[in-house]
Design an enzyme around this catalytic site. Structure first.
Site, PDB file in Angstrom:
ATOM      1  N   GLU A  52       0.843  -1.201   0.000  1.00 52.49           N
ATOM      2  CA  GLU A  52       0.000   0.000   0.000  1.00 52.49           C
ATOM      3  C   GLU A  52       0.881   1.254   0.000  1.00 52.49           C
ATOM      4  OE1 GLU A  52      -2.552   1.433  -0.764  1.00 52.49           O
ATOM      5  OE2 GLU A  52      -4.081   1.408   0.806  1.00 52.49           O
ATOM      6  N   ASP A  53       0.347   2.355  -0.511  1.00 54.73           N
ATOM      7  CA  ASP A  53       1.120   3.606  -0.515  1.00 54.73           C
ATOM      8  C   ASP A  53       1.081   4.297   0.846  1.00 54.73           C
ATOM      9  OD1 ASP A  53      -1.586   4.172  -0.760  1.00 54.73           O
ATOM     10  OD2 ASP A  53      -1.354   5.736  -2.271  1.00 54.73           O
ATOM     11  N   PHE A 103      -1.556  16.075   4.569  1.00 57.54           N
ATOM     12  CA  PHE A 103      -1.886  15.510   3.261  1.00 57.54           C
ATOM     13  C   PHE A 103      -0.625  15.548   2.411  1.00 57.54           C
ATOM     14  CE2 PHE A 103      -3.630  15.035  -0.947  1.00 57.54           C
ATOM     15  CZ  PHE A 103      -4.586  14.054  -0.750  1.00 57.54           C
ATOM     16  N   ARG A 144       1.017  12.523  -9.053  1.00 55.33           N
ATOM     17  CA  ARG A 144       1.559  11.177  -8.811  1.00 55.33           C
ATOM     18  C   ARG A 144       2.982  11.055  -9.337  1.00 55.33           C
ATOM     19  NH1 ARG A 144      -2.751   7.852  -7.192  1.00 55.33           N
ATOM     20  NH2 ARG A 144      -4.755   8.275  -8.162  1.00 55.33           N
ATOM     21  N   ASP A 165      -3.922   5.926   6.265  1.00 58.02           N
ATOM     22  CA  ASP A 165      -4.418   7.167   6.863  1.00 58.02           C
ATOM     23  C   ASP A 165      -5.407   6.770   7.968  1.00 58.02           C
ATOM     24  OD1 ASP A 165      -4.889   9.969   6.993  1.00 58.02           O
ATOM     25  OD2 ASP A 165      -6.562   9.822   5.621  1.00 58.02           O
TER      26      ASP A 165
HETATM   27  P1  IMP Z   1      -7.356   5.184   4.466  1.00 61.13           P
HETATM   28  O1  IMP Z   1      -8.411   4.205   4.051  1.00 61.13           O
HETATM   29  O2  IMP Z   1      -7.955   6.398   5.127  1.00 61.13           O
HETATM   30  O3  IMP Z   1      -6.262   4.566   5.312  1.00 61.13           O
HETATM   31  O4  IMP Z   1      -6.706   5.787   3.182  1.00 61.13           O
HETATM   32  C1  IMP Z   1      -6.116   5.019   2.250  1.00 61.13           C
HETATM   33  C2  IMP Z   1      -6.094   5.674   0.892  1.00 61.13           C
HETATM   34  O5  IMP Z   1      -6.444   7.063   0.917  1.00 61.13           O
HETATM   35  C3  IMP Z   1      -4.696   5.610   0.344  1.00 61.13           C
HETATM   36  O6  IMP Z   1      -4.457   4.435  -0.362  1.00 61.13           O
HETATM   37  C4  IMP Z   1      -4.646   6.842  -0.546  1.00 61.13           C
HETATM   38  O7  IMP Z   1      -5.155   6.534  -1.819  1.00 61.13           O
HETATM   39  C5  IMP Z   1      -5.570   7.827   0.119  1.00 61.13           C
HETATM   40  N1  IMP Z   1      -4.827   8.787   0.981  1.00 61.13           N
HETATM   41  C6  IMP Z   1      -4.774   8.821   2.321  1.00 61.13           C
HETATM   42  N2  IMP Z   1      -3.992   9.812   2.758  1.00 61.13           N
HETATM   43  C7  IMP Z   1      -3.518  10.416   1.652  1.00 61.13           C
HETATM   44  C8  IMP Z   1      -2.608  11.519   1.450  1.00 61.13           C
HETATM   45  O8  IMP Z   1      -2.066  12.149   2.376  1.00 61.13           O
HETATM   46  N3  IMP Z   1      -2.347  11.829   0.150  1.00 61.13           N
HETATM   47  C9  IMP Z   1      -2.900  11.169  -0.898  1.00 61.13           C
HETATM   48  N4  IMP Z   1      -3.738  10.135  -0.752  1.00 61.13           N
HETATM   49  C10 IMP Z   1      -4.049   9.767   0.518  1.00 61.13           C
END
Ligand code: IMP
Length: 177
Positions: free
Chosen positions: A99-100, A152, A165, A103
């Site tokens: 995963e990237d 962010f 990206r 959050d």
């Molecule tokens: P989560 O489900 O809230 O943990 O978020 C996961 C997804 O939200 C990641 O795979 C990203 O695609 C997107 N995301 C969360 N934080 C960021 C950020 O700071 N920048 C860009 N994309 C984010």
């Protein structure tokens, strides 16, 4: 094109390359002991994944999984959708989700639960970035590249409204102009 963003460099190309190489070495140790399927979580992980797998010095299979992202907002919608599924069964296999960023943790919580139902031997998770302060679930990744503050970020695969990206480094968004 979207409105221009003000952003500043947070993690440099050199720091990324060093840490990704280290993560590759850790995954190599697993992949030398047992067959591993490395799963790229699209879209944000595509650059991290392609750099990481080239540092895995063992035979691995690669798969791709699509999840819906934030859309056009900087906040998690809390809704996770599978937009592309794996092409092969993972039953009895060791799987590493790549995963990237984590959050709120909602995406990985959903994915690990969904994939656990397919009975893999082991389900491991690796995230380049992790925002511990933003976590809204009990999800904890097995491997993390960098813990970052609750900002962010864009670049190295991560987007804002589909853009940025291709930045070769990770940048913190300061404000919208
Ligand atoms: P989560 O489900 O809230 O943990 O978020 C996961 C997804 O939200 C990641 O795979 C990203 O695609 C997107 N995301 C969360 N934080 C960021 C950020 O700071 N920048 C860009 N994309 C984010």
């Amino acid at each position: 094109m979207t409105a221009p963003l003000k952003f500043s460099k947070m993690i440099t190309e050199t720091e990324l390359a060093k840490r990704v190489k280290e993560l590759g070495a850790e995954i190599t140790e697993i992949a030398r002991k047992e067959p591993v399927i490395a799963v790229c979580i699209l879209k944000g992980s595509f650059i991290f994944f392609s750099d990481l797998v080239r540092h895995i010095e063992a035979d691995i299979a690669t798969e791709f999984l699509g999840t819906a992202s934030y859309g056009n907002s900087m906040k998690s919608s809390g809704e996770v959708k599978l937009t592309l599924d794996l092409t092969n069964s993972i039953e009895g296999k060791t799987v590493i989700l790549i995963e990237d960023i984590i959050d709120t943790g909602l995406t990985m919580d959903f994915l690990t639960k969904t994939l656990a139902a397919r009975k893999p031997k082991r389900l491991l998770t690796c995230s380049l970035l992790f925002k511990p302060e933003a976590l809204k679930t009990s999800f904890k990744p097995d491997y993390v590249g960098f813990k970052i503050p609750n900002d962010f970020v864009i670049g190295y695969g991560l987007d804002y409204q589909g853009f940025y990206r291709n930045l070769p480094y990770i940048a913190r968004v300061e404000s919208l102009q």
